[in-house]
Design a protein around this motif. Sequence first.
Motif, PDB file in Angstrom:
ATOM      1  N   GLY A   9       9.604  16.942  -0.814  1.00  0.00           N
ATOM      2  CA  GLY A   9       9.303  16.433  -2.146  1.00  0.00           C
ATOM      3  C   GLY A   9       9.418  14.917  -2.254  1.00  0.00           C
ATOM      4  O   GLY A   9       9.392  14.363  -3.339  1.00  0.00           O
ATOM      5  N   MET A  10       9.518  14.246  -1.120  1.00  0.00           N
ATOM      6  CA  MET A  10       9.650  12.792  -1.101  1.00  0.00           C
ATOM      7  C   MET A  10       8.273  12.174  -0.842  1.00  0.00           C
ATOM      8  O   MET A  10       7.514  12.669  -0.014  1.00  0.00           O
ATOM      9  CB  MET A  10      10.620  12.419   0.024  1.00  0.00           C
ATOM     10  N   ALA A  11       7.973  11.103  -1.551  1.00  0.00           N
ATOM     11  CA  ALA A  11       6.709  10.399  -1.369  1.00  0.00           C
ATOM     12  C   ALA A  11       6.980   8.909  -1.207  1.00  0.00           C
ATOM     13  O   ALA A  11       7.953   8.388  -1.750  1.00  0.00           O
ATOM     14  CB  ALA A  11       5.789  10.632  -2.558  1.00  0.00           C
ATOM     15  N   VAL A  12       6.107   8.244  -0.448  1.00  0.00           N
ATOM     16  CA  VAL A  12       6.248   6.810  -0.215  1.00  0.00           C
ATOM     17  C   VAL A  12       4.915   6.127  -0.489  1.00  0.00           C
ATOM     18  O   VAL A  12       3.868   6.575  -0.019  1.00  0.00           O
ATOM     19  CB  VAL A  12       6.683   6.519   1.241  1.00  0.00           C
ATOM     20  N   ALA A  13       4.989   5.042  -1.246  1.00  0.00           N
ATOM     21  CA  ALA A  13       3.827   4.172  -1.442  1.00  0.00           C
ATOM     22  C   ALA A  13       4.210   2.789  -0.928  1.00  0.00           C
ATOM     23  O   ALA A  13       5.342   2.344  -1.114  1.00  0.00           O
ATOM     24  CB  ALA A  13       3.449   4.099  -2.908  1.00  0.00           C
ATOM     25  N   ILE A  14       3.288   2.144  -0.254  1.00  0.00           N
ATOM     26  CA  ILE A  14       3.490   0.783   0.213  1.00  0.00           C
ATOM     27  C   ILE A  14       2.419  -0.081  -0.424  1.00  0.00           C
ATOM     28  O   ILE A  14       1.222   0.204  -0.285  1.00  0.00           O
ATOM     29  CB  ILE A  14       3.434   0.692   1.749  1.00  0.00           C
ATOM     30  N   ASN A  15       2.886  -1.091  -1.136  1.00  0.00           N
ATOM     31  CA  ASN A  15       1.966  -2.005  -1.839  1.00  0.00           C
ATOM     32  C   ASN A  15       0.974  -1.219  -2.695  1.00  0.00           C
ATOM     33  O   ASN A  15      -0.222  -1.462  -2.673  1.00  0.00           O
ATOM     34  CB  ASN A  15       1.259  -2.926  -0.846  1.00  0.00           C
ATOM     35  N   GLU A  16       1.521  -0.224  -3.395  1.00  0.00           N
ATOM     36  CA  GLU A  16       0.785   0.611  -4.349  1.00  0.00           C
ATOM     37  C   GLU A  16      -0.213   1.562  -3.700  1.00  0.00           C
ATOM     38  O   GLU A  16      -1.106   2.075  -4.362  1.00  0.00           O
ATOM     39  CB  GLU A  16       0.118  -0.250  -5.417  1.00  0.00           C
ATOM     40  N   GLN A  17      -0.083   1.815  -2.394  1.00  0.00           N
ATOM     41  CA  GLN A  17      -0.948   2.776  -1.705  1.00  0.00           C
ATOM     42  C   GLN A  17      -0.064   3.875  -1.111  1.00  0.00           C
ATOM     43  O   GLN A  17       0.840   3.584  -0.322  1.00  0.00           O
ATOM     44  CB  GLN A  17      -1.747   2.096  -0.598  1.00  0.00           C
ATOM     45  N   VAL A  18      -0.332   5.112  -1.494  1.00  0.00           N
ATOM     46  CA  VAL A  18       0.453   6.244  -0.989  1.00  0.00           C
ATOM     47  C   VAL A  18       0.206   6.412   0.507  1.00  0.00           C
ATOM     48  O   VAL A  18      -0.936   6.362   0.960  1.00  0.00           O
ATOM     49  CB  VAL A  18       0.096   7.540  -1.745  1.00  0.00           C
ATOM     50  N   ILE A  19       1.294   6.591   1.254  1.00  0.00           N
ATOM     51  CA  ILE A  19       1.220   6.805   2.695  1.00  0.00           C
ATOM     52  C   ILE A  19       1.562   8.263   2.968  1.00  0.00           C
ATOM     53  O   ILE A  19       2.645   8.724   2.580  1.00  0.00           O
ATOM     54  CB  ILE A  19       2.199   5.894   3.462  1.00  0.00           C
ATOM     55  N   SER A  20       0.657   8.981   3.585  1.00  0.00           N
ATOM     56  CA  SER A  20       0.872  10.385   3.900  1.00  0.00           C
ATOM     57  C   SER A  20       2.100  10.541   4.789  1.00  0.00           C
ATOM     58  O   SER A  20       2.325   9.743   5.702  1.00  0.00           O
ATOM     59  CB  SER A  20      -0.358  10.944   4.611  1.00  0.00           C
ATOM     60  N   ILE A  71       9.779   4.578  -3.206  1.00  0.00           N
ATOM     61  CA  ILE A  71      10.165   5.911  -2.782  1.00  0.00           C
ATOM     62  C   ILE A  71      10.386   6.752  -4.027  1.00  0.00           C
ATOM     63  O   ILE A  71      11.139   6.379  -4.921  1.00  0.00           O
ATOM     64  CB  ILE A  71      11.458   5.881  -1.937  1.00  0.00           C
ATOM     65  N   ILE A  72       9.710   7.892  -4.036  1.00  0.00           N
ATOM     66  CA  ILE A  72       9.822   8.817  -5.159  1.00  0.00           C
ATOM     67  C   ILE A  72      10.296  10.150  -4.627  1.00  0.00           C
ATOM     68  O   ILE A  72       9.778  10.642  -3.620  1.00  0.00           O
ATOM     69  CB  ILE A  72       8.462   8.990  -5.872  1.00  0.00           C
ATOM     70  N   LYS A  73      11.296  10.727  -5.271  1.00  0.00           N
ATOM     71  CA  LYS A  73      11.809  12.041  -4.888  1.00  0.00           C
ATOM     72  C   LYS A  73      11.594  12.981  -6.070  1.00  0.00           C
ATOM     73  O   LYS A  73      12.034  12.706  -7.186  1.00  0.00           O
ATOM     74  CB  LYS A  73      13.288  11.967  -4.536  1.00  0.00           C
ATOM     75  N   ALA A  74      10.892  14.087  -5.793  1.00  0.00           N
ATOM     76  CA  ALA A  74      10.638  15.072  -6.831  1.00  0.00           C
ATOM     77  C   ALA A  74      11.949  15.727  -7.254  1.00  0.00           C
ATOM     78  O   ALA A  74      12.843  15.945  -6.438  1.00  0.00           O
ATOM     79  CB  ALA A  74       9.665  16.137  -6.328  1.00  0.00           C
ATOM     80  N   ALA A  75      12.057  16.023  -8.537  1.00  0.00           N
ATOM     81  CA  ALA A  75      13.251  16.679  -9.065  1.00  0.00           C
ATOM     82  C   ALA A  75      12.847  17.867  -9.914  1.00  0.00           C
ATOM     83  O   ALA A  75      11.823  17.839 -10.594  1.00  0.00           O
ATOM     84  CB  ALA A  75      14.070  15.697  -9.888  1.00  0.00           C
ATOM     85  N   GLN A  76      13.641  18.911  -9.841  1.00  0.00           N
ATOM     86  CA  GLN A  76      13.372  20.074 -10.682  1.00  0.00           C
ATOM     87  C   GLN A  76      13.945  19.841 -12.067  1.00  0.00           C
ATOM     88  O   GLN A  76      14.896  19.087 -12.241  1.00  0.00           O
ATOM     89  CB  GLN A  76      14.005  21.321 -10.071  1.00  0.00           C
ATOM     90  N   GLY A  77      13.379  20.505 -13.002  1.00  0.00           N
ATOM     91  CA  GLY A  77      13.889  20.361 -14.370  1.00  0.00           C
ATOM     92  C   GLY A  77      12.827  20.776 -15.362  1.00  0.00           C
ATOM     93  O   GLY A  77      11.731  21.156 -15.001  1.00  0.00           O
ATOM     94  N   GLY A  78      13.166  20.630 -16.565  1.00  0.00           N
ATOM     95  CA  GLY A  78      12.188  21.032 -17.562  1.00  0.00           C
ATOM     96  C   GLY A  78      12.438  20.421 -18.877  1.00  0.00           C
ATOM     97  O   GLY A  78      13.092  19.503 -19.132  1.00  0.00           O
TER      98      GLY A  78
END
Length: 66
Positions: free
Chosen positions: A31-42, A59-66
């Motif tokens: 659930g972790m995502a990385v963008a470098i200079n506003e471009q998402v890197i697979s 760095i963005i980490k997905a979180a559960q919740g509602g």
Amino acid sequence: MVYINNTAYPFKQNQTIEQLFDQLNIEIIKGMAVAINEQVISKTNWATHTLIDNDKLLIIKAAQGG
């Protein structure tokens, strides 16, 4: 320097995203995502994508919740 979520960190030339995470003890989790200079890197490219001076990582980490 590279910037992770607006904080400066030293890095080595020709270092990949995975190597930087290892150096900084950043755990790679589902659930972790990385963008470098506003471009998402697979995630499949983290082991080969080489960082350059002044790259800005988000760095963005997905979180559960509602």
